[in-house]
Design a protein around this motif. Structure first.
Motif, PDB file in Angstrom:
ATOM      1  N   ASN A  49       0.852  -1.181   0.000  1.00 61.62           N
ATOM      2  CA  ASN A  49       0.000   0.000   0.000  1.00 61.62           C
ATOM      3  C   ASN A  49       0.891   1.235   0.000  1.00 61.62           C
ATOM      4  OD1 ASN A  49      -2.281   1.850   1.795  1.00 61.62           O
ATOM      5  ND2 ASN A  49      -2.949   0.614   0.063  1.00 61.62           N
ATOM      6  N   SER A  97      -3.298  -1.159   4.844  1.00 61.86           N
ATOM      7  CA  SER A  97      -3.845   0.120   4.391  1.00 61.86           C
ATOM      8  C   SER A  97      -3.171   1.222   5.186  1.00 61.86           C
ATOM      9  CB  SER A  97      -5.361   0.150   4.580  1.00 61.86           C
ATOM     10  OG  SER A  97      -5.907   1.337   4.060  1.00 61.86           O
ATOM     11  N   THR A 146      -9.618  -1.284   4.832  1.00 61.21           N
ATOM     12  CA  THR A 146      -9.259  -0.001   4.229  1.00 61.21           C
ATOM     13  C   THR A 146      -9.377   1.085   5.281  1.00 61.21           C
ATOM     14  OG1 THR A 146     -10.232  -0.741   2.140  1.00 61.21           O
ATOM     15  CG2 THR A 146      -9.681   1.580   2.323  1.00 61.21           C
ATOM     16  N   CYS A 342      -1.131  -0.176  -6.306  1.00 60.99           N
ATOM     17  CA  CYS A 342      -1.666   0.990  -5.614  1.00 60.99           C
ATOM     18  C   CYS A 342      -1.209   2.226  -6.361  1.00 60.99           C
ATOM     19  CB  CYS A 342      -1.190   1.027  -4.163  1.00 60.99           C
ATOM     20  SG  CYS A 342      -2.029   2.266  -3.167  1.00 60.99           S
TER      21      CYS A 342
END
Length: 353
Positions: A49, A97, A146, A342
């Motif tokens: 991420n 996340s 998330t 990402c």
């Protein structure tokens, strides 16, 4: 899980001409450039991420090496350095996340094996990564975690609770403990590929593949009392995989997904205030896609990144130029197969993947 080569790239304008609007359709306008060295993690990397700190430096979080413990690194302008100790969790993590609070403090959410596969959030206090509230605070195991911050600075986490038929949940940290936003397990049925974002006005939205509606796409928002549908539930033409949700500057939600109506090719739809409508053609990619990511560039154009299984899982990036979807740089751009994708724009407006 397949071997992963970590690549972090940015594109830079090479040429600007008076014919810029026509030239943007050409991949030659951009080149993708490595940020620091390639393969900079100590071991194989999983569930990568990406986020930017207030100084505009890129940070990455991932499960590192054979044990897949959490590591966070940042690019300091010269190279990639660890933020706190490497592998700072004591067990495997999934679905990392990474986000920064309004005050600039980094937070990390993930599925935490040592804590019942539940949702855990940690923050970096300047020296170490410390827990935010109770570790593993979800009622059961969590998927597709998330993390995002509300405009008032509260951390929110969306996830699917696999102990409750994989229904959608959102919790926020009230300064003392994690509490549900609305009711627990608010989706009408099983959800997959949960995507979470705040509108510019601060309203939390969740997009997902909706098993209560033939596995098509649905988006819900919290209206202050409960979770309600944004437009029709199950609005996509076909089954929607790998959903990614983002807002444009005008506050319209956009959803990117792999669309089974078009053999798994990429589709982006937006909510115009009344209906969900296609942005450009449905199924605009040349091939079926996986592991999607959606963001907006400084010009307000939607930009998408995804992997292409038919091209040995290499990555492509495209944008909507107002008329059609065009490639950004070379396609495919990754040197080898990838797994996590990402896409984010730096404060200076450069795209990183």
């Amino acid at each position: 899980m397949k071997k992963l080569t970590i690549i972090l790239l940015l594109f830079l304008p090479v040429v600007l001409t008076a014919q810029q609007s026509a030239y943007k359709s050409s991949p030659l306008e951009y080149m993708w450039k490595n940020v620091g060295s390639t393969g900079f993690s100590q071991g194989k990397a999983y569930y990568i991420n990406l986020a930017f700190d207030p100084d505009g430096l890129p940070w990455v979080a991932y499960g590192d090496g054979a044990q897949q413990e959490a590591t966070v690194m940042k690019f300091d302008g010269n190279g990639w350095v660890n933020v706190g100790p490497a592998s700072f969790t004591s067990d495997i993590v999934w679905y990392t996340s990474l986000a920064f609070s309004p005050s600039g403090q980094p937070y990390l959410a993930f599925r935490d094996r040592i804590n019942g596969f539940g949702t855990t959030v940690m923050k970096f206090d300047g020296t170490d990564w410390v827990y935010v509230g109770k570790p593993g605070f979800s009622a059961d195991g969590a998927l597709y975690t998330t993390l995002a911050f509300s405009p008032t600075g509260e951390p929110y986490v969306a996830y699917e609770d696999d102990g409750f038929a994989s229904r959608a949940n959102v919790q926020k940290f009230n300064g003392t403990k994690w509490e549900y936003v609305g009711k627990a397990n608010f989706s009408p049925g099983v959800t997959w590929y949960t995507a979470f974002a705040f509108s510019p006005s601060g309203v939390p939205h969740v997009g997902f593949q909706d098993y209560a509606n033939s596995q098509k796409a649905s988006v819900m928002k919290f209206d202050g009392t409960g979770w309600v549908n944004v437009g029709n539930a199950g609005f996509s033409a076909g089954q929607a995989d790998y959903t990614s949700l983002a807002f444009n500057a005008s506050g319209e939600p956009y959803l990117l997904y792999a669309d089974h109506e078009y053999a798994g090719k990429a589709t982006v739809m937006k909510f115009d205030g009344t209906h969900w409508v296609n942005v450009g053609m449905g199924g605009f990619s040349k091939n079926p896609v996986a592991f999607t990511s959606l963001a907006f560039n400084p010009e307000g154009q939607p930009v998408v990144a995804f992997l292409v299984p038919a091209l040995s899982w290499k990555m492509e990036v495209m944008k909507f130029d107002g008329n059609s979807w065009v490639y950004v740089g070379d396609a495919p751009l990754s040197a080898d197969d990838a797994e996590s994708v990402c896409l984010a724009f730096s404060p200076a407006g450069m795209a990183y993947v």
